[in-house]
Enzyme design. Structure first.
Site, PDB file in Angstrom:
ATOM      1  CD  GLU A 195      45.392  38.641  11.568  1.00  0.00           C
ATOM      2  OE1 GLU A 195      46.373  39.291  11.978  1.00  0.00           O
ATOM      3  OE2 GLU A 195      45.392  37.399  11.500  1.00  0.00           O
ATOM      4  CD  GLU A 314      45.977  35.274   8.030  1.00  0.00           C
ATOM      5  OE1 GLU A 314      46.527  35.045   9.145  1.00  0.00           O
ATOM      6  OE2 GLU A 314      46.087  36.363   7.427  1.00  0.00           O
TER       7      GLU A 314
END
Length: 584
Positions: A195, A314
């Site tokens: 991220e 995720e």
């Protein structure tokens, strides 16, 4: 992904001092790359599982489905047990593999175990511990995805103001990781950065910085030799976002590297209002379903259909499950989401990794915290399950019992009937089906509510030709009753007789129609952030964050919405630090 940090501390013993020193020595000598080490907790000498990795990256990533995250563990700050998951053992990976998972993502935050100045040396003991967990997972027959995790917001995001030092640290980090794992089997996958974010950058600047990072990561790993020459490498988007512009830029980066062993990665946490229950996102409705369908279709179109495998590193819901606060997301609505993810993954050829910070697998007992929830997740890997418009039928106590209906979502199955325990209900007498409408008769509901005590009186199962049954609670309820109250901005609760109801959301406005509360873009405030039900104590809590955001001396009108469809209006006024609440 950053998750809850105030979790119960586990007390599992960590590696013995002698074992840790041995691991450190092996890493320093460069001898620990190819052989699994003895487990320090007495598990004995492990034999490396022989998993054959397909030559095609697409086939290899397909072989990784389904996947699971060892979240809030090595990525915890500053230490492995800092966020409540204790010391991981080999049994953790054996459990995950036995449950049908074929890969595990091991997020690692390196910053607390690395010098902050050149040459940015990673502590040898920590590197040895990372390697120990990787080896245990590999020995359990799992693919492993290893990454640089919360470093993304701890120091990588400063690339916009400290470019050269950040690049030097990033390169040093991956140089050390690549050297340590150069001889690990190809079942180990490297993920460059989790991220990634870039302080104050525009989208165009984010693309530029990320391309620089990922290109350097690719070059370093490939040049490090050994199995790294053709190891699968995972590249991602800014923040791991599946926004189309971000995925398009990632596609450009991957194709420019001209390497057929690259994997695209994004993360998926559903339609945001549903994921955290804000802005009226109380149900897994058509909007949330379309968001998932469109996102997975775009993932497929952008990558999979063009020969690039996609790994959703995720997925989950941002605030579900939560074992320390009332659930923001209604249980049945959450099950619909997980069922849908599994179907979309199969439909679009995408590998998905469940983000588990603590909430699914109890790391101390190695048992699923909610076995029924996990059963839905596991079932979705191979088949569809039917559901209904809701998992409860509400029968008001203050009125005569009447027939009630639900809408069936067949999801490609056929309806078989309704059971109460081992007893099948009688079609026609107890229920009728017309099209996709399932209607429970007055006679059946009268029997099922019994003495009509508030709450769940009985539970039925709608069964289908495949997948899991859909539980339906028969609930006696009446409109909740709220009472006047006084308190302060730091402590204020509304006495509440729930009378068989569950709180769904809170709508907050001022007399002029503007929104009241910390979330000013919607009148429907965020569950557990602005308000929270306390069912055992018969109250609704208004949080200090919500109360302190109110205009002084100006009454706010709150409308509480319940899943039964009932609504109750309440007025609250802040004056300095004093708060007064009045029922309508």
């Amino acid at each position: 992904m950053k998750d809850i940090r105030h979790l119960p501390r586990h007390r599992r013993r960590g590696p013995g001092r002698l074992a840790s020193l041995l691991l450190t020595l092996l890493v320093m000598l460069g001898l620990s790359g190819g052989t699994a080490l003895a487990a320090p907790d007495g598990a004995g000498e492990a034999s490396r599982s022989t998993v054959t990795v397909p030559a095609s990256a697409m086939d290899a990533v397909a072989a990784m489905q389904p996947s699971w995250n060892l979240g809030n563990t090595l990525d915890a700050i500053p230490n492995e047990d800092s966020w409540g998951n204790g010391q991981t053992t080999k049994a953790t990976f054996e459990k995950v593999a036995a449950e049908g998972y074929r890969s595990v993502r091991i997020p690692v935050t390196w910053s607390a175990h690395q010098s902050a100045t050149a040459p940015y040396t990673i502590d040898a003991t920590y590197m040895a511990r990372v390697k120990q967990l990787v080896d245990w997972a590999l020995d359990s027959g799992l693919y492993v995805v290893l990454n640089v995790h919360h470093d993304s917001w701890q120091w990588v995001e400063k690339i916009t103001s400290d470019h050269d030092n950040v690049m030097a640290r990033f390169n040093s980090t991956w140089s050390q990781i690549s050297t340590t794992f150069r001889d690990a089997p190809r079942t180990l996958v490297f993920e460059g950065i989790n991220e990634p974010r870039f302080a104050g950058a525009t989208d165009a600047q984010k693309f530029q910085y990320l391309r620089e990072l990922q290109t350097s990561f690719h070059s370093l790993v490939r040049a490090s030799g050994g199995a790294n020459a053709n190891r699968l490498l995972s590249l991602t988007t800014p923040d791991g976002s599946p926004d189309q512009a971000f995925m398009d830029d990632l596609y450009t980066t991957i194709t420019s590297l001209n390497d057929d062993q690259l994997v695209a990665q994004v993360h998926f946490y559903s339609w945001y209002p549903f994921s955290v229950n804000i802005a009226g996102g109380t149900h897994y409705d058509a909007t949330a379903q379309k968001h998932l369908d469109d996102t997975f279709a775009n993932m497929h179109k952008t990558f999979v259909a063009r020969g690039i495998p996609l790994y959703v590193g995720e997925y989950g819901l941002l605030e579900y499950p939560n074992h320390f606060h009332p659930s923001r997301v209604e249980r049945g609505e959450a099950l619909k989401y997980y069922e849908h993810v599994g179907y979309a993954a199969r439909k679009y050829g995408i590998t998905t990794a469940l983000w588990d910070p603590f909430s699914y697998l109890n790391r101390e007992t190695l048992q699923w915290r909610d076995p029924a929830l996990f059963a839905w997740i596991k079932s979705s890997w191979t088949t569809r399950s039917g559901t209904a418009s809701f998992d409860k039928v509400f029968v008001p106590k203050s009125n005569p019992v009447t027939a009630k209906s639900l809408t069936l979502n067949l999801n490609g199955t056929s309806f078989r009937g309704v059971w109460q325990g081992k007893t099948k209900l009688n079609a026609g007498r107890d229920y009728t089906v017309s099209g996709n409408q399932l209607t429970f008769t007055t006679k059946a509901l009268t029997r099922l509510v019994g003495d009509r005590a508030y709450g769940v009186n009985s539970t039925l199962q709608a069964r289908f030709t495949s997948g899991l049954p859909w539980n339906i609670d028969i609930v006696t309820n009446d409109v909740p009753v709220l009472s006047n109250a006084t308190g302060t901005t730091s402590s204020f609760t509304i006495p509440t007789e729930y009378r068989g109801n569950d709180l769904a959301t809170m709508h907050a406005t001022y007399a002029d129609g503007t929104n009241a509360g910390p979330t000013d873009w919607t009148p429907y405030q965020e569950f557990n952030k602005a308000f929270s039900p306390d069912y055992p104590n018969g109250t609704i809590i208004l949080t200090p964050e919500f109360l302190n955001s109110l205009r002084d001396g100006e009454p706010a009108t709150l409308v509480f919405h319940f899943y039964s469809g009932a609504t109750v209006t309440y007025h609250v006024t802040k004056s300095g630090t004093s708060v007064t609440g009045t029922a309508s």
